[in-house]
Write a protein that holds these residues in place. Structure first.
Motif, PDB file in Angstrom:
ATOM      1  N   THR A   5       0.862  -1.156   0.038  1.00 42.36           N
ATOM      2  CA  THR A   5      -0.076  -0.089  -0.095  1.00 42.36           C
ATOM      3  C   THR A   5       0.898   1.323   0.094  1.00 42.36           C
ATOM      4  OG1 THR A   5      -1.786  -1.384   1.302  1.00 42.36           O
ATOM      5  CG2 THR A   5      -2.002   1.150   1.192  1.00 42.36           C
ATOM      6  N   ARG A   6       0.390   2.229  -0.827  1.00 37.56           N
ATOM      7  CA  ARG A   6       1.169   3.394  -0.827  1.00 37.56           C
ATOM      8  C   ARG A   6       0.547   4.742  -0.520  1.00 37.56           C
ATOM      9  NH1 ARG A   6       6.010   2.975  -4.419  1.00 37.56           N
ATOM     10  NH2 ARG A   6       6.297   0.666  -4.927  1.00 37.56           N
ATOM     11  N   TYR A   7       1.198   5.692  -0.115  1.00 38.53           N
ATOM     12  CA  TYR A   7       0.506   6.724   0.319  1.00 38.53           C
ATOM     13  C   TYR A   7       1.327   8.037  -0.282  1.00 38.53           C
ATOM     14  CZ  TYR A   7      -1.381   3.750   3.988  1.00 38.53           C
ATOM     15  OH  TYR A   7      -1.959   2.775   4.400  1.00 38.53           O
ATOM     16  N   ARG A   8       0.611   9.210  -0.597  1.00 36.64           N
ATOM     17  CA  ARG A   8       1.284  10.464  -1.012  1.00 36.64           C
ATOM     18  C   ARG A   8       1.968  11.057   0.177  1.00 36.64           C
ATOM     19  NH1 ARG A   8      -3.608  10.422  -3.335  1.00 36.64           N
ATOM     20  NH2 ARG A   8      -3.639  10.493  -5.653  1.00 36.64           N
ATOM     21  N   ALA A   9       3.349  11.477  -0.005  1.00 33.94           N
ATOM     22  CA  ALA A   9       4.203  11.918   0.982  1.00 33.94           C
ATOM     23  C   ALA A   9       3.494  13.231   1.315  1.00 33.94           C
ATOM     24  CB  ALA A   9       5.503  12.281   0.259  1.00 33.94           C
ATOM     25  N   GLU A  10       2.827  14.130   0.687  1.00 29.52           N
ATOM     26  CA  GLU A  10       2.253  15.046   1.478  1.00 29.52           C
ATOM     27  C   GLU A  10       1.207  14.934   2.103  1.00 29.52           C
ATOM     28  OE1 GLU A  10       1.010  15.080  -3.130  1.00 29.52           O
ATOM     29  OE2 GLU A  10       2.603  14.554  -1.908  1.00 29.52           O
ATOM     30  N   ASP A  11       0.332  13.650   1.799  1.00 31.17           N
ATOM     31  CA  ASP A  11      -0.687  13.383   2.708  1.00 31.17           C
ATOM     32  C   ASP A  11      -0.434  12.880   4.183  1.00 31.17           C
ATOM     33  OD1 ASP A  11      -2.498  13.928   0.775  1.00 31.17           O
ATOM     34  OD2 ASP A  11      -2.729  11.664   0.060  1.00 31.17           O
ATOM     35  N   LEU A  12       0.808  11.915   3.884  1.00 29.16           N
ATOM     36  CA  LEU A  12       1.495  11.583   5.291  1.00 29.16           C
ATOM     37  C   LEU A  12       2.048  12.777   5.928  1.00 29.16           C
ATOM     38  CD1 LEU A  12       3.505   8.727   3.899  1.00 29.16           C
ATOM     39  CD2 LEU A  12       1.517   8.565   5.398  1.00 29.16           C
ATOM     40  N   ALA A  13       2.638  13.974   5.548  1.00 31.93           N
ATOM     41  CA  ALA A  13       3.038  14.965   6.211  1.00 31.93           C
ATOM     42  C   ALA A  13       1.841  15.683   6.907  1.00 31.93           C
ATOM     43  CB  ALA A  13       3.685  15.868   5.212  1.00 31.93           C
ATOM     44  N   ARG A  14       0.893  15.756   6.206  1.00 32.29           N
ATOM     45  CA  ARG A  14      -0.436  16.632   6.875  1.00 32.29           C
ATOM     46  C   ARG A  14      -1.016  15.691   7.804  1.00 32.29           C
ATOM     47  NH1 ARG A  14      -1.489  18.273   1.206  1.00 32.29           N
ATOM     48  NH2 ARG A  14      -2.592  16.227   0.888  1.00 32.29           N
ATOM     49  N   ASN A 342      -5.181   8.408  16.395  1.00 32.90           N
ATOM     50  CA  ASN A 342      -6.039   8.890  15.692  1.00 32.90           C
ATOM     51  C   ASN A 342      -7.245   8.938  16.255  1.00 32.90           C
ATOM     52  OD1 ASN A 342      -4.021   8.521  13.628  1.00 32.90           O
ATOM     53  ND2 ASN A 342      -5.113   6.581  12.609  1.00 32.90           N
ATOM     54  N   GLU A 343      -7.602   7.909  17.066  1.00 29.10           N
ATOM     55  CA  GLU A 343      -8.945   8.105  17.931  1.00 29.10           C
ATOM     56  C   GLU A 343      -9.078   8.849  19.024  1.00 29.10           C
ATOM     57  OE1 GLU A 343      -9.370   3.999  18.955  1.00 29.10           O
ATOM     58  OE2 GLU A 343      -9.737   3.355  16.974  1.00 29.10           O
ATOM     59  N   LYS A 344      -8.037   9.026  19.841  1.00 29.27           N
ATOM     60  CA  LYS A 344      -7.780   9.919  20.883  1.00 29.27           C
ATOM     61  C   LYS A 344      -7.967  11.382  20.410  1.00 29.27           C
ATOM     62  CE  LYS A 344      -4.956   9.048  24.252  1.00 29.27           C
ATOM     63  NZ  LYS A 344      -3.782   8.547  25.210  1.00 29.27           N
ATOM     64  N   LEU A 345      -7.146  11.634  19.586  1.00 28.88           N
ATOM     65  CA  LEU A 345      -7.004  13.103  18.709  1.00 28.88           C
ATOM     66  C   LEU A 345      -8.137  13.480  17.664  1.00 28.88           C
ATOM     67  CD1 LEU A 345      -3.322  13.086  18.808  1.00 28.88           C
ATOM     68  CD2 LEU A 345      -4.598  14.124  20.923  1.00 28.88           C
ATOM     69  N   GLY A 346      -8.861  12.504  17.104  1.00 26.25           N
ATOM     70  CA  GLY A 346      -9.747  12.963  16.468  1.00 26.25           C
ATOM     71  C   GLY A 346      -9.227  12.989  15.100  1.00 26.25           C
ATOM     72  N   ILE A 347      -8.081  12.365  14.627  1.00 26.97           N
ATOM     73  CA  ILE A 347      -7.552  12.635  13.249  1.00 26.97           C
ATOM     74  C   ILE A 347      -7.720  11.250  12.379  1.00 26.97           C
ATOM     75  CG2 ILE A 347      -5.339  13.167  12.127  1.00 26.97           C
ATOM     76  CD1 ILE A 347      -6.563  15.357  13.703  1.00 26.97           C
ATOM     77  N   ALA A 348      -8.037  11.380  11.102  1.00 28.06           N
ATOM     78  CA  ALA A 348      -8.496  10.316  10.289  1.00 28.06           C
ATOM     79  C   ALA A 348      -7.038   9.868   9.561  1.00 28.06           C
ATOM     80  CB  ALA A 348      -9.402  10.669   9.255  1.00 28.06           C
ATOM     81  N   SER A 349      -6.863   8.475   9.424  1.00 27.34           N
ATOM     82  CA  SER A 349      -5.551   7.810   9.031  1.00 27.34           C
ATOM     83  C   SER A 349      -5.421   8.579   7.383  1.00 27.34           C
ATOM     84  CB  SER A 349      -5.585   6.515   8.881  1.00 27.34           C
ATOM     85  OG  SER A 349      -5.648   5.948   9.972  1.00 27.34           O
ATOM     86  N   PRO A 350      -4.383   8.713   6.873  1.00 23.14           N
ATOM     87  CA  PRO A 350      -4.298   8.755   5.750  1.00 23.14           C
ATOM     88  C   PRO A 350      -4.784   8.032   4.656  1.00 23.14           C
ATOM     89  CG  PRO A 350      -2.171   8.052   6.349  1.00 23.14           C
ATOM     90  CD  PRO A 350      -3.017   8.354   7.686  1.00 23.14           C
ATOM     91  N   VAL A 351      -5.332   8.411   3.529  1.00 23.84           N
ATOM     92  CA  VAL A 351      -6.007   7.434   2.365  1.00 23.84           C
ATOM     93  C   VAL A 351      -4.937   6.936   1.402  1.00 23.84           C
ATOM     94  CG1 VAL A 351      -7.853   7.438   0.674  1.00 23.84           C
ATOM     95  CG2 VAL A 351      -8.000   8.646   2.787  1.00 23.84           C
ATOM     96  N   PRO A 352      -5.096   5.721   1.176  1.00 20.22           N
ATOM     97  CA  PRO A 352      -3.875   5.102   0.489  1.00 20.22           C
ATOM     98  C   PRO A 352      -4.261   5.691  -0.904  1.00 20.22           C
ATOM     99  CG  PRO A 352      -4.815   3.390   1.704  1.00 20.22           C
ATOM    100  CD  PRO A 352      -5.596   4.660   1.864  1.00 20.22           C
ATOM    101  N   ILE A 353      -3.233   5.520  -1.832  1.00 19.83           N
ATOM    102  CA  ILE A 353      -3.321   5.941  -3.398  1.00 19.83           C
ATOM    103  C   ILE A 353      -4.091   4.845  -3.865  1.00 19.83           C
ATOM    104  CG2 ILE A 353      -1.933   5.924  -5.430  1.00 19.83           C
ATOM    105  CD1 ILE A 353       0.214   7.455  -3.898  1.00 19.83           C
TER     106      ILE A 353
END
Length: 354
Positions: A5-14, A342-353
Motif C-alpha cells: 500500500t502506498r501513500y502520497r508523501a504530502e498526505d502523510l506529512a499533513r 487517531n481515535e484519541k485526537l480525532g484525526i483520520a488515517s491517510p487514504v492510500p493511493i
C-alpha cells in the motif's frame, strides 16, 4: 517486508502535522517534525521515520517533550553557537540549527551549532539534502545521554553509550554523497522492532549479558541484559568504539551537558557543522575533486554478487525519487501503532493511493 500500500508523501506529512498539532505542539514545530519524519521514510529509514510519531506523541502527552518556546542561547560567536534545547522537539531544533549554520557559513566559511537537552532528532539523513541543495557540506552527529546500549570493545553488559550516528553530505557535479552511519552495528530501533516480531538479526550483532555474541535481539531485554556491538564487531570493534567516543565529545563535551548529568528523559545532544566550499578552495575545485573520486568509485568493476558500485546515499535518493512519484511504502506496523492516537485526537488515517 514493506506493505505494498502506498501513500502520497504530502498526505502523510499533513496527517502527522495534524496529530502533532492536536497533541499541543506549536504549529511551526509540528510541520517541520512531520516533514522530517516523512523524509526518513522516503529515504528508506523505516525505523526512524513515522515509526517515531507514536512515541513522540506519547512524550508530548506525558510532558517529556516541551510543546512551545525557543532554545536558550548558552554561547553565540560568529561561527560557534551553543543552545540549551529545553527539551523542545529535537527535529525542529536540528532543522533550525542547520538553517543558522548555513546562514553563517555563507559569511564565515563554516559554522558549528551544538545543542544540549534536545529531544530525539529522528533520521539524520533526512536533514542532509536541504544543505547540499545549497551547494554546501554538512555533518550532523547525535548521542542520547539518557541511556547506554553499545558495549565498549572488549567489555560486556548493557553498554556505556548510544549508537551515536554520524551523518554527512557534500555536493558533487551530480547527486550529493550522503552518509548516515551509527557507530554500532545495529540500532535500538531495529532490535526493538525485531524483538517484538520474534525475529532474529541478520548476524551476531549483539552481546548477551555474559558477553557472548548473538543474533537474538531478546538478549537486550532479558536479564542479565546485553548490548549492541560497535561497528567492526568482535574483531575490529575498537574502531566503532573509538568513533562512538568521538561523537560523545562533539555532542556532550562541546555542549557542556550530557551523560555526567542527571537523567531527564528521552533526549539527544547534537552537533551540526556546515561548510561553504566557496569560502575555502572554491566551489568549482571542490566539485572537481568530489566528482573525480565519486566517478572513480562508480566505475570500479563490481565483485561477484554486485551489479555495480554505488555511492553512499545513492540508493536512498533513488528510493526517495521513486516514492515521491509512486507513493510511500510504510512498514506494516506504523499506521496500526498510530490508530489509538487517531481515535484519541480525532484525526483520520491517510487514504492510500488508489
Amino acid at each position: 517486508m514493506p506493505d505494498t500500500t502506498r501513500y502520497r508523501a504530502e498526505d502523510l506529512a499533513r496527517f502527522a502535522t495534524s496529530l502533532l498539532d492536536k497533541a499541543g505542539l506549536e504549529s511551526d514545530k509540528s510541520k517541520i517534525v512531520a516533514e522530517v519524519l516523512v523524509e526518513g521514510d522516503l529515504l528508506g529509514h523505516s525505523t526512524h521515520g513515522l515509526q517515531l510519531l507514536a512515541p513522540y506523541l506519547n512524550d508530548l502527552e506525558k510532558g517529556g517533550m516541551t510543546k512551545s518556546g525557543m532554545p536558550k542561547v548558552i554561547a553565540d560567536f560568529p561561527a560557534a553557537v551553543t543552545w540549551d534545547g529545553m527539551r523542545l522537539p529535537g527535529v525542529w531544533l536540528t532543522a533550525r540549527a542547520i538553517d543558522l549554520a548555513v546562514e553563517r557559513a555563507k559569511k564565515f566559511g563554516t559554522c558549528t551549532v551544538v545543542i544540549r537537552r534536545s529531544h530525539h532528532i529522528a533520521c539524520l539523513a533526512a536533514y542532509l539534502k536541504r544543505v547540499t541543495d545549497q551547494g554546501m557540506m554538512v555533518m550532523v552527529l547525535s548521542s542520547g545521554p539518557e541511556t547506554g546500549g553499545v558495549v565498549p570493545h572488549g567489555g560486556k553488559g548493557t553498554g556505556t553509550h548510544t549508537p551515536n550516528p554520524i551523518a554527512a553530505a557534500w555536493p558533487t557535479k551530480g547527486d550529493p554523497v550522503m552518509i548516515d552511519v551509527s557507530m554500532s552495528i545495529t540500532t535500538h530501533g531495529l532490535t526493538g522492532r525485531l524483538n517484538k516480531e520474534g525475529r532474529k538479526l541478520p548476524g551476531q550483532w549483539v552481546l548477551d549479558g555474559l558477553g557472548n555474541p548473538s543474533d537474538d535481539p531478546a538478549v537486550l531485554f532479558n536479564e542479565p541484559k546485553g548490548g549492541l556491538l560497535p561497528i567492526g564487531g568482535l574483531d575490529h570493534g575498537h574502531k566503532g568504539y573509538a568513533l562512538g567516543l568521538l561523537v560523545e565529545a562533539l555532542t556532550q563535551g562541546l555542549s557542556g551537558h550530557g551523560r555526567a548529568d542527571p537523567i531527564e528523559g528521552w533526549a539527544a545532544n547534537v552537533c551540526v557543522q556546515v561548510f561553504d566550499p566557496a569560502l575555502f578552495g572554491g566551489m568549482e575545485d571542490f566539485t572537481r575533486q568530489t566528482e573525480h573520486i565519486a566517478n572513480a568509485c562508480r566505475t570500479t568493476p563490481p565483485r561477484p554478487g554486485f551489479d555495480r558500485v554505488r555511492l553512499p546515499g545513492e540508493s536512498g535518493l533513488r528510493r526517495r525519487e521513486k516514492q515521491l512519484k509512486e507513493g510511500v511504502e510504510l512498514y506494516p506496523s506504523i499506521l496500526p501503532s498510530l490508530q489509538p492516537w487517531n481515535e484519541k485526537l480525532g484525526i483520520a488515517s491517510p487514504v492510500p493511493i488508489p
